[in-house]
Design a protein around this motif. Structure first.
Motif, PDB file in Angstrom:
ATOM      1  N   UNK A 125      81.211  52.414  80.422  1.00 23.30           N
ATOM      2  CA  UNK A 125      81.144  53.182  79.044  1.00 23.30           C
ATOM      3  C   UNK A 125      80.712  54.395  79.529  1.00 23.30           C
ATOM      4  N   UNK A 126      81.120  55.404  78.453  1.00 22.10           N
ATOM      5  CA  UNK A 126      80.978  56.916  78.611  1.00 22.10           C
ATOM      6  C   UNK A 126      79.726  57.166  77.477  1.00 22.10           C
ATOM      7  N   UNK A 127      78.779  58.140  78.120  1.00 22.01           N
ATOM      8  CA  UNK A 127      77.648  58.407  77.299  1.00 22.01           C
ATOM      9  C   UNK A 127      77.759  60.026  77.374  1.00 22.01           C
ATOM     10  N   UNK A 228      77.648  54.247  70.693  1.00 22.70           N
ATOM     11  CA  UNK A 228      77.894  54.601  72.122  1.00 22.70           C
ATOM     12  C   UNK A 228      76.721  54.446  73.040  1.00 22.70           C
ATOM     13  N   UNK A 229      75.546  54.561  72.455  1.00 19.31           N
ATOM     14  CA  UNK A 229      74.375  54.253  73.342  1.00 19.31           C
ATOM     15  C   UNK A 229      74.200  52.752  73.463  1.00 19.31           C
ATOM     16  N   UNK A 230      74.720  51.943  72.509  1.00 21.91           N
ATOM     17  CA  UNK A 230      74.401  50.653  72.512  1.00 21.91           C
ATOM     18  C   UNK A 230      75.535  49.948  73.710  1.00 21.91           C
ATOM     19  N   UNK A 231      76.439  50.637  73.393  1.00 22.41           N
ATOM     20  CA  UNK A 231      77.598  50.074  74.635  1.00 22.41           C
ATOM     21  C   UNK A 231      77.135  50.474  76.014  1.00 22.41           C
ATOM     22  N   UNK A 239      78.915  56.453  82.500  1.00 20.39           N
ATOM     23  CA  UNK A 239      79.455  57.696  82.834  1.00 20.39           C
ATOM     24  C   UNK A 239      78.962  58.749  81.961  1.00 20.39           C
ATOM     25  N   UNK A 240      78.007  59.757  82.420  1.00 30.42           N
ATOM     26  CA  UNK A 240      77.425  60.573  81.489  1.00 30.42           C
ATOM     27  C   UNK A 240      77.771  62.092  82.376  1.00 30.42           C
ATOM     28  N   UNK A 256      69.451  58.427  78.865  1.00 31.26           N
ATOM     29  CA  UNK A 256      70.448  57.724  79.656  1.00 31.26           C
ATOM     30  C   UNK A 256      69.605  56.046  79.797  1.00 31.26           C
ATOM     31  N   UNK A 257      70.353  54.881  79.871  1.00 35.57           N
ATOM     32  CA  UNK A 257      69.693  53.804  79.775  1.00 35.57           C
ATOM     33  C   UNK A 257      69.250  53.340  81.363  1.00 35.57           C
TER      34      UNK A 257
END
Length: 410
Positions: A125-127, A228-231, A239-240, A256-257
């Motif tokens: 996923x993209x953050x 988006x944060x949940x994904x 990817x951030x 960031x998780x």
């Protein structure tokens, strides 16, 4: 720095993996599979060495610094061993272009290639920062006839006539954004084609510091940024970008998780991005805009204190030459910062906490966030800490005057 441990044995060719049947695939195994899935793909010694070094670093828990020249194939070189980590992996890039390349090309190709080895398809996923996503609360408050207060902030000469033209143009763009909001699944600005002006996007996006949070927002359940944060929390690879990583580190917002491995690509850009995130400034225009935004929510005398502080800052900047302030804040700027700190604190006290039953909690949070930033910056300048440097910035045309503070080193 402890030297990285790098494997020195010869790497296996794509068609001759030495992995034992039933054994957990290694980084070189996954790299070989990825290279073999590319038509005409060939092993690159530098890429293999990089993968082995990263795998050894992951195993030992040591930090690793890699300099990889053009043509090394560094993206696959670090993504392959990253997929062997038992836990989330975060990859940070300096540019949105590289971010898009990883998410749109490199990761899908790699995921397809390694699925047979891993027994499942890795997820990614993209953050991005919250302001990259359409905010339904902001969009709900924007109209084609009155798109927002940013129209009044045009410093150009003769702006009155141009303002009417801009109002019409921005109104059309906002209507287009309304139509797009009904179609998009992500609300990601990068997926809007053709795009809109930055000024229009600012009217329908929400900086993180101004967000009331999903629990207090009437559109919290539909929020694109929250989705988006949940994904990202569920993905194997997130990817951030360096700017968001810097904000996360500096402010402790935990955007960031949690992750087991952090890969910083384009690492030579990291210090500048962290410096930019840690930099703050005061300008008369910013104080004036903040006062106008806060005025409807404050008593006249409280709002007037903000205006007076902005005037004092303008006078102080006018009397101070551009350049670094090596002897501390000059008296006019110190007085202006003191007035601003006092005025913003009084305004924040008057506003009180943002509550779900407030008539407009979103607007109230925006005002509080802006005032809090001004107060924090004024206090930071008054503190004159040894680890900070302050300077006055002026453009030759006189259109911009700013008092800036930034860390000497990050």
């Amino acid at each position: 720095m402890t030297p990285p441990r790098t494997a020195t044995g010869s790497a296996s060719a794509p068609a001759r993996s030495g992995r034992r049947r039933g054994a957990r695939p290694t980084g070189p195994d996954l790299l070989a599979a990825a290279v073999g899935a590319v038509p005409g793909g060939a092993a690159r010694p530098g890429q293999q060495q990089m993968t082995e070094a990263i795998a050894a670093s992951v195993e030992s828990g040591e930090h690793l610094l890699v300099q990889a020249g053009t043509g090394t194939g560094k993206s696959l070189g670090y993504l392959a061993p990253a997929l062997t980590v038992d836990g989330p992996v975060v990859v940070s890039t300096a540019t949105l272009a590289l971010q898009s390349q990883l998410v749109d090309h490199d990761l899908p190709r790699l995921a397809d290639a390694v699925t047979p080895l891993l027994g499942r398809r890795p997820t990614f996923a993209v953050l991005k920062g919250r302001h990259h996503y359409l905010c339904l609360a902001r969009l709900d408050n924007s109209t084609e006839d009155d798109p927002g207060d940013t129209l009044f902030d045009d410093p150009r000469p003769g702006g009155g006539t141009k303002w009417l033209g801009e109002a019409g143009r921005l109104g059309k763009q906002i209507q287009r954004l309304r139509d797009w909001a009904m179609e998009t699944d992500t609300g990601d600005r990068d997926e809007l084609d053709p795009g809109v002006d930055d000024q229009a996007w600012r009217l329908v996006s929400m900086p993180a510091r101004e967000c009331v949070g999903a629990g207090r927002c009437p559109f919290g359940d539909e929020c694109f940024a929250e989705a988006s944060r949940a994904r990202a929390r569920e993905a194997d690879v997130v990817v951030t970008n360096h700017s968001l990583l810097a904000v996360d580190m500096l402010a402790g917002r935990h955007i960031v998780p949690p992750h087991k491995l952090l890969i910083v690509d384009e690492a030579h850009e990291l210090a500048d991005r962290v410096s930019s995130a840690a930099q703050a400034e005061l300008t008369p225009d910013l104080v004036d805009r903040s006062a106008r935004r806060a005025r409807p929510l404050l008593k006249p005398e409280t709002a007037e204190g903000l205006t007076e502080a902005g005037d004092a800052l303008a006078v102080g900047l006018g009397e101070t030459p551009a350049g670094r302030l090596t002897g501390g804040l000059p008296t006019p700027l110190r007085e202006a910062c003191t007035l601003l700190d006092s005025a913003t604190r009084a305004a924040l006290d008057a506003l009180g906490e943002v509550k779900s039953d407030d008539p407009d909690p979103v607007r109230k949070q925006q005002v509080k966030a802006v005032l809090d930033d001004l107060s924090t910056t004024a206090q930071r300048l008054l503190e004159e800490a040894d680890h900070d440097v302050a300077w006055v910035e002026k453009h030759e045309q006189g259109s911009r005057r700013a008092l800036v503070v930034a860390p000497l080193s990050v």
